[in-house]
Design a protein around this motif. Sequence first.
Motif, PDB file in Angstrom:
ATOM      1  N   UNK A   1      37.537  45.255   6.615  1.00  0.00           N
ATOM      2  CA  UNK A   1      37.106  43.961   6.087  1.00  0.00           C
ATOM      3  C   UNK A   1      37.258  42.825   7.096  1.00  0.00           C
ATOM      4  N   UNK A   2      37.836  43.109   8.262  1.00  0.00           N
ATOM      5  CA  UNK A   2      38.167  42.069   9.230  1.00  0.00           C
ATOM      6  C   UNK A   2      37.159  42.035  10.370  1.00  0.00           C
ATOM      7  N   UNK A   3      36.687  40.837  10.692  1.00  0.00           N
ATOM      8  CA  UNK A   3      35.884  40.600  11.881  1.00  0.00           C
ATOM      9  C   UNK A   3      36.681  39.735  12.838  1.00  0.00           C
ATOM     10  N   UNK A   4      36.843  40.207  14.065  1.00  0.00           N
ATOM     11  CA  UNK A   4      37.505  39.426  15.112  1.00  0.00           C
ATOM     12  C   UNK A   4      36.444  39.005  16.122  1.00  0.00           C
ATOM     13  N   UNK A   5      36.228  37.705  16.230  1.00  0.00           N
ATOM     14  CA  UNK A   5      35.321  37.159  17.236  1.00  0.00           C
ATOM     15  C   UNK A   5      36.152  36.609  18.386  1.00  0.00           C
ATOM     16  N   UNK A   6      35.850  37.051  19.585  1.00  0.00           N
ATOM     17  CA  UNK A   6      36.528  36.570  20.785  1.00  0.00           C
ATOM     18  C   UNK A   6      35.550  35.736  21.590  1.00  0.00           C
ATOM     19  N   UNK A   7      35.906  34.485  21.839  1.00  0.00           N
ATOM     20  CA  UNK A   7      35.064  33.570  22.613  1.00  0.00           C
ATOM     21  C   UNK A   7      35.637  33.391  24.007  1.00  0.00           C
ATOM     22  N   UNK A   8      34.784  32.954  24.926  1.00  0.00           N
ATOM     23  CA  UNK A   8      35.205  32.642  26.290  1.00  0.00           C
ATOM     24  C   UNK A   8      35.283  31.124  26.428  1.00  0.00           C
ATOM     25  N   UNK A   9      36.507  30.611  26.510  1.00  0.00           N
ATOM     26  CA  UNK A   9      36.725  29.158  26.564  1.00  0.00           C
ATOM     27  C   UNK A   9      36.959  28.654  27.982  1.00  0.00           C
ATOM     28  N   UNK A  10      36.627  29.456  28.995  1.00  0.00           N
ATOM     29  CA  UNK A  10      37.025  29.103  30.360  1.00  0.00           C
ATOM     30  C   UNK A  10      36.106  28.105  31.046  1.00  0.00           C
ATOM     31  N   UNK A  11      34.948  27.790  30.458  1.00  0.00           N
ATOM     32  CA  UNK A  11      34.042  26.855  31.134  1.00  0.00           C
ATOM     33  C   UNK A  11      33.156  26.133  30.138  1.00  0.00           C
ATOM     34  N   UNK A  12      33.064  24.818  30.301  1.00  0.00           N
ATOM     35  CA  UNK A  12      32.146  24.024  29.502  1.00  0.00           C
ATOM     36  C   UNK A  12      31.330  23.113  30.394  1.00  0.00           C
ATOM     37  N   UNK A  13      30.156  22.757  29.927  1.00  0.00           N
ATOM     38  CA  UNK A  13      29.285  21.834  30.661  1.00  0.00           C
ATOM     39  C   UNK A  13      28.899  20.676  29.751  1.00  0.00           C
ATOM     40  N   UNK A  14      28.796  19.447  30.279  1.00  0.00           N
ATOM     41  CA  UNK A  14      28.986  19.055  31.676  1.00  0.00           C
ATOM     42  C   UNK A  14      30.426  19.275  32.171  1.00  0.00           C
ATOM     43  N   UNK A  15      30.536  19.557  33.476  1.00  0.00           N
ATOM     44  CA  UNK A  15      31.846  19.724  34.092  1.00  0.00           C
ATOM     45  C   UNK A  15      32.634  18.425  34.037  1.00  0.00           C
ATOM     46  N   UNK A  16      33.962  18.575  33.911  1.00  0.00           N
ATOM     47  CA  UNK A  16      34.852  17.415  33.931  1.00  0.00           C
ATOM     48  C   UNK A  16      35.991  17.648  34.911  1.00  0.00           C
ATOM     49  N   UNK A  17      36.513  16.569  35.454  1.00  0.00           N
ATOM     50  CA  UNK A  17      37.647  16.637  36.371  1.00  0.00           C
ATOM     51  C   UNK A  17      38.377  15.303  36.316  1.00  0.00           C
ATOM     52  N   UNK A  18      39.553  15.300  35.702  1.00  0.00           N
ATOM     53  CA  UNK A  18      40.321  14.067  35.563  1.00  0.00           C
ATOM     54  C   UNK A  18      40.753  13.512  36.912  1.00  0.00           C
ATOM     55  N   UNK A  19      40.979  14.385  37.884  1.00  0.00           N
ATOM     56  CA  UNK A  19      41.457  13.940  39.192  1.00  0.00           C
ATOM     57  C   UNK A  19      40.412  13.122  39.944  1.00  0.00           C
ATOM     58  N   UNK A  20      39.137  13.431  39.744  1.00  0.00           N
ATOM     59  CA  UNK A  20      38.073  12.726  40.444  1.00  0.00           C
ATOM     60  C   UNK A  20      37.374  11.700  39.562  1.00  0.00           C
ATOM     61  N   UNK A  21      37.751  11.639  38.287  1.00  0.00           N
ATOM     62  CA  UNK A  21      37.107  10.706  37.374  1.00  0.00           C
ATOM     63  C   UNK A  21      35.766  11.185  36.861  1.00  0.00           C
ATOM     64  N   UNK A  22      35.461  12.462  37.034  1.00  0.00           N
ATOM     65  CA  UNK A  22      34.212  13.037  36.537  1.00  0.00           C
ATOM     66  C   UNK A  22      34.435  13.428  35.070  1.00  0.00           C
ATOM     67  N   UNK A  23      34.080  12.519  34.161  1.00  0.00           N
ATOM     68  CA  UNK A  23      34.394  12.684  32.749  1.00  0.00           C
ATOM     69  C   UNK A  23      33.140  12.548  31.899  1.00  0.00           C
ATOM     70  N   UNK A  24      33.149  13.229  30.755  1.00  0.00           N
ATOM     71  CA  UNK A  24      32.014  13.153  29.839  1.00  0.00           C
ATOM     72  C   UNK A  24      32.183  12.037  28.820  1.00  0.00           C
ATOM     73  N   UNK A  25      33.406  11.756  28.428  1.00  0.00           N
ATOM     74  CA  UNK A  25      33.654  10.743  27.415  1.00  0.00           C
ATOM     75  C   UNK A  25      34.446   9.575  27.960  1.00  0.00           C
TER      76      UNK A  25
END
Length: 640
Positions: free
Chosen positions: A338-362
């Motif tokens: 009765x169980x479904x296990x969904x495994x997602x890959x959370x290692x990358x999202x776009x647009x890319x962000x980088x707090x160190x360089x100020x490259x932010x989406x929000x």
Amino acid sequence: MRRLVRIAVVAGMATLPLGAGAVAASAVPSAVDLPTAQPGFRVLPYLQQPGEDSMTLSWVSETDQPGTVTVSGPGLRGKTELTSEPRYLNLMEYTEAELAQEIRGLEQGSWLLSNSNYKHTVTLDGLKADHPYRYTVEQGGQTHSGTFSTGPTSERWQDLRVVAFSDTETEAYGAVEHREWELHPQTGYAEGSAERPGPGSLWAEKYGSTTRYGEFTLRYPMDQQRALVENTQWIEKADPDLMLIAGDLAQGSGYQPAWDEFWRHFAGEYGTLATHTPLITALGNWETYAALNGGYGSDEDRSPAVIARNRYHEYFDTAGDAANPQFKDSYHRVDYGPLTVLTLDSTNGLPDEDADTGMLSGETYSGDDTNLTEARRTTDTQGEFTAENYDGAFTEVFPGTTPEDSDLPNFNPGTEQWAWAEEQLADARERGQIVVVQFHHAAYSNGVHGTPPNHEHADNQSGVAMRVYTPLFEEYGVAAVISGHDEMFERSWVDEDGDGTGFHSYDVGVAADGLRGEQLAKNEAGEYVPIRYNSHSEWTAAADEPELWEVDENGNPQLVDGGLHYGHLQMDLENTRCGAEMTLSPVYLFPVLDENYDLVRTERRVYDDVVTVTLDDDGTPLAGAAECQPGRDTAPGQQK
């Protein structure tokens, strides 16, 4: 006796250390003796792709002889015998930096095996649902026998047990490393408790200390290797049907000794959990990290990250291989009764962000997540490299490919992974399945990765971007979400649409690595206090399980109970007259020490945060707290 081959290497190839106490390469040429490849098992058989009528067995040898699998059980005429086809794993060869590595406290090279890896994979079909089977694998004159059980059908089942943890982060250095053991600055001690041993104490002398947020901090009384041995042994005693590992399996997937150590624990000399319990795994940020072989790489060369991911891919075979061949087994689905296990890959999202360089989406903001508006929505979990850099390096590692062939998926709306996830959720709901989702980066956390990159107290590998899936999880009735990354034990309750139903989101990153508390920041008085960005948090071991110490007859404080410890989440599903119940128990391994602070044993204990989710007969969680009454149109809901 194994014949040794002397391999001379020149150090200096690596610059990134494996851990705080590790020394990468020596400044002078060194030599290490490696065993020659021997017949038999390098990695014992381990189970994957569990189903009601099939099971996959994989193992690794050092020589290229085929192996033989013999399996017996219901539905098979006598014993079924299959032969494997060995495939050489060229990515698993040791690098010069690995051969030259020195680790303080260990004999150089003592953790290395031969420089040869052949993978074998055999799928067993035609099995009967909910039945036990016995198998024997013969490889190069060695044999290993084990058992497994197929999953029940979704129509006929009684109970299931699933165990989950994250951040095993295995490495050779784990045999001597004792990690920091944070104490909550406000709720650290139970009423009437003595204080922890301090600087100059027998404890500090035996296990060491460090500094966290400007404060003296003890190190934990179990090294990482012993912690994982204890954790997997207690899990084996619980006899789960499935084992979930939500990412960060190795302390750098691009570092082969870390994988050698991982398999010693799960299918080797330290433990054999994976030989009889199927592993369902997710990628974490450490699966894109190469440790002393270049870390995440550089903007000019991200090949270390590509090699790291593909070392992970080589070991694990999932249904994702067929469903999304480009992204290999990055995201996948397992149905087990009765169980479904969904495994997602959370290692990358776009647009890319980088707090160190100020490259932010929000836009940048402060405060907790009640201030998280659409204008402030973050999109990425990995600020160390961009998808463009990774995709370019993919073509260098795999000649003849293009950047469009890259195995790095995006997880945001409009992407292939998003469409796949929504399709699987809809299908699981139509079939009346109980749904659990796992991915690495905890979307709801008060830990060090709990704040997004556009926050006043920014984190460059935050899981907040994964909150984009929350509406889908609520719409399709997900019961629980399993993550790690923050190396805490935390439970959050998520009901964004306010209808009384939702899902429990867990950080279970307490497998064997860090033991972290909440993310702290200085207030106006200059004191470190918790940020507590995650307003959905209902329980954390660090803040809600205060330590109780008592002074023994020798004047030494001894821990009696409480505190943050290594452990795992146990999920027990039971078929009821109205649907099903899922009981989620946060298990911790309490270290029992003698008067000299030597570890005597661990005890299995359960934190005071056991949660029961009541599910309708269509698999959806329900609100309310009424007791089950057969014949009712609605069943009772979630209760604690």
